[in-house]
Write an enzyme that holds these catalytic residues in place. Structure first.
Site, PDB file in Angstrom:
ATOM      1  CG  ASP A   7       3.328  51.672 -65.278  1.00  0.00           C
ATOM      2  OD1 ASP A   7       3.092  50.823 -64.400  1.00  0.00           O
ATOM      3  OD2 ASP A   7       2.491  52.540 -65.611  1.00  0.00           O
ATOM      4  CE1 TYR A  27      -3.317  48.583 -65.668  1.00  0.00           C
ATOM      5  CE2 TYR A  27      -2.351  50.201 -64.176  1.00  0.00           C
ATOM      6  CZ  TYR A  27      -2.211  49.170 -65.079  1.00  0.00           C
ATOM      7  OH  TYR A  27      -0.961  48.716 -65.402  1.00  0.00           O
ATOM      8  N   PRO A  67      -2.163  43.882 -63.057  1.00  0.00           N
ATOM      9  CG  PRO A  67      -2.232  45.318 -64.899  1.00  0.00           C
ATOM     10  CD  PRO A  67      -2.916  44.118 -64.298  1.00  0.00           C
TER      11      PRO A  67
END
Length: 670
Positions: free
Chosen positions: A60, A297, A373
């Site tokens: 994203d 996260y 990520p």
């Protein structure tokens, strides 16, 4: 026949076909490769094992350089319309009493180095935009629900560009194989939705058709495809990479993370601001997103991975991730009713030693580098890999470029992958490391800022560090041309906003130098009000027009690109006030006439002050380090990186550079 009726595939098994380029994988990297195939009109195919494109989850984060490329492809306005801008970050850490306190906001000191800022938007929308950009050039479409099963490569044919040395056997998957997440009925009665909670109602209309995917009875069939090139963009477990025995090398310690995309119900003050929340047991990364979504996260555990064994995802549940978030965020509350997507993943820092096998097999994206990520670079690096190798393979495939340019791919992209892994190692460590007492280090926020600033030029794409090669002319003494101190071969051209000499409209160079497949000669004409400078520009114009038979003009010299008269476009940018210069003052070769479309009004630009546009201030020459009187000249590659830079008088040197890259037109037989 009713379009809603079932469509049955009736092709016979064991088909055989030929294609110039086979792209395996239709994620961000593969779609970027496919974009270039469409631009250049290459006969290509792109296959993907998924039954549909991505809709939810996945990557994203979008960095400035990637957004500059989107602008050059013509769809950055769509990203701006849908995405979330993230230019400041707050770090929440415990004070001496254990109370969470805000440190920040922290903003990049180079926030104005690009006309675009960090944005957040789901990968599914980015895939939609690139697919639409491909359709503007070609009818090339992703062939979904197809896997490659066998691979053959005849190395004896590698140097014959007319040969098809690659042979791949493809198989069409059944619906069950291609769509493992079956459509089910939602519990709230809102209609049909994906098993991960994605319903049609939460998608934009341009994705509805792909979600519905009219029912098809797929007959399993096989097909043998012979190709000139293959580009593997098929992820961390790349089938293509394994066929050519290229390993992934790197760490054996993996962090297991949970990630959730939710609409939060929380009293945490910065839930809609980019940042981190630190606790003795770990650190949460908070990423605000489009449509009121927030991505979190959170670390779950650490494992040693010495046998490439994947952890059991079933051991990680949504409730477990929710509990971890609540624990770290305490005393603030946290809950949600909407979870758009969630997963748990195990990723270490690994990179392939090479991104190619010979001159016909290439790998891009996660197929050659894996990392967490959390640095927000995965999709960016993958798309930039695909952007890099795509135009090179396409130009060679159509016979317009010297095959030697293919040798630049690994040297240009591999060092950046190594840099990415180093960034990720340092950044990810800050999310899990504690001191000897099990308490998070008190200077964590400062250290995180230090890591970000150390890698800022790389992460945002402000510098690419591309080395000298046939595509990048560098002075062997590493002396930059005095005429263009900041226009460095191997780097992107820093974006500035210019004013059209003919129209008066302003435009960013990221859009002006569009990704249409052409090389560009950029003539920084300087102050053409000065007679001496005007004569220099006129002399260059005569040489480019071929009026001096003792000099070679690079225009009309090279093999044409389909859809264009030539391979090179000339763009002139002068530094005089536009009122004191006229469009027709410039040599005709710089504003060519077309009997149908008229003059090249889009080819002459002014780096001057624009009273109505605060971004168009006439400071481009200063940003580029170019003398406003004398100007300079450079060559932009199709990917907007500078290939050559020099003085207006150095036409022979510039032509020599282009001769090493492009294929010259054949000499007519007498």
């Amino acid at each position: 026949m009713d379009q809603e009726a079932d469509i049955e595939q009736t092709q016979d098994a064991d088909l055989e076909s030929h294609t110039d380029v086979l792209i395996v994988g239709a994620g961000p990297a593969g779609l970027m490769v496919a974009y270039w195939m469409a631009v250049y009109g290459v006969r290509a195919r792109i296959i993907d094992k998924r039954g549909t494109k991505v809709f939810t989850g996945q990557a994203d984060g979008l960095r400035p350089r990637t957004l500059e490329l989107f602008d050059s492809m013509g769809f950055q306005h769509r990203v701006i319309h849908e995405g979330h801008v993230a230019v400041e970050a707050n770090f929440w850490v415990p004070d001496e009493n254990g109370k969470l306190t805000r440190q920040g906001p922290h903003c990049s000191p180079k926030i104005n180095e690009s006309n675009h800022h960090n944005m957040l938007l789901t990968q599914g929308r980015i895939e939609r935009f690139v697919i639409d950009a491909i359709r503007e050039y070609s009818d090339l479409e992703v062939e979904r629900g197809i896997i490659a099963e066998s691979f053959g490569y005849d190395e004896n044919l590698e140097n014959d560009l007319d040969a098809y040395p690659i042979m791949v056997k493809l198989r069409t998957l059944s619906d069950e194989e291609a769509n493992p997440a079956h459509l089910i009925t939602s519990t709230n009665g809102s209609g049909r939705q994906m098993a991960n909670g994605q319903g049609r109602g939460s998608l934009l209309p341009d994705d509805w058709d792909e979600l519905i995917q009219k029912s098809r009875h797929r007959k399993t069939r096989t097909e043998t495809v012979k190709a000139k090139f293959i580009i593997g963009c098929d992820g961390a477990h790349s089938w293509t990479r394994k066929q050519v025995n290229i390993p992934l090398e790197g760490s054996v310690t993996d962090h297991i993370w949970g990630v959730i995309d939710i609409v939060p119900l929380s009293n945490f003050p910065d839930m809609r601001r980019l940042g981190t929340i630190t606790h003795s047991s770990g650190t949460i990364l908070v990423i605000p997103r489009e449509r009121n979504l927030v991505r979190l996260y959170v670390p779950v555990q650490i494992v040693n991975n010495t046998s490439d064994t994947r952890f059991d995802r079933a051991a990680i549940t949504l409730e477990m991730i929710k509990a971890r978030v609540r624990n770290i965020m305490s005393p603030y509350t946290f809950d949600f009713q909407i979870c758009d997507w969630w997963t748990a993943y195990q990723i270490g820092q690994r990179v392939a030693p090479s991104f190619n096998k010979g001159s016909r097999i290439y790998l891009a994206g996660d197929a050659v580098h894996t990392h967490s990520p959390k640095v927000g670079l995965g999709m960016n690096m993958s798309m930039q890999d695909g952007f890099n190798i795509g135009w090179k393979v396409a130009m060679v495939a159509i016979g317009a470029a010297n095959p030697a340019i293919l040798e630049t791919y690994t040297p240009e992209r591999h060092p950046l992958a190594e840099m990415l892994l180093e960034f990720d190692r340092l950044w990810s460590g800050e999310f899990t490391e504690t001191n000897e007492d099990g308490v998070s280090n008190p200077d964590k926020a400062e250290r995180m800022v230090d890591v970000v600033e150390k890698f800022m030029d790389f992460a945002d794409g402000l510098k690419a560090y591309y080395p000298a090669s046939p595509l990048v002319w560098k002075n062997p003494e590493e002396i930059r041309p005095a005429s263009a101190r900041n226009l460095i071969p191997g780097e992107r051209i820093p974006p500035v906003k210019l004013q059209s000499q003919a129209e008066g409209n302003s435009r960013w160079t990221t859009r002006l130098f569009e990704s249409d497949g052409l090389f560009r000669i950029i003539i920084l004409a300087g102050d053409v009000r000065v007679e001496e400078q005007k004569k220099r520009v006129e002399t260059l114009g005569r040489l480019l027009a071929g009026m001096d038979k003792t000099k070679i003009s690079p225009l009309h010299r090279y093999v044409h690109i389909p859809g264009y008269k030539d391979q090179i476009r000339v763009v002139t940018i002068h530094s005089a006030p536009w009122k004191e210069v006229e469009f027709f003052d410039f040599p005709e070769i710089l504003r060519p006439f077309d009997p149908v479309m008229g003059w090249g009004y889009d080819d002459i630009w002014c780096d001057g002050f624009c009273t109505w546009d605060p971004h168009c201030q006439g400071k481009g020459y200063e940003k580029w380090g170019v003398d406003r009187n004398r100007g300079a000249m450079l060559v932009l590659r199709p990917d907007q990186y500078i290939g050559w830079a020099g003085e207006l008088e150095e036409l022979d040197d510039m032509t020599a550079y282009l001769d090493g890259v492009l294929v010259k037109m054949p000499t007519p037989e007498l």
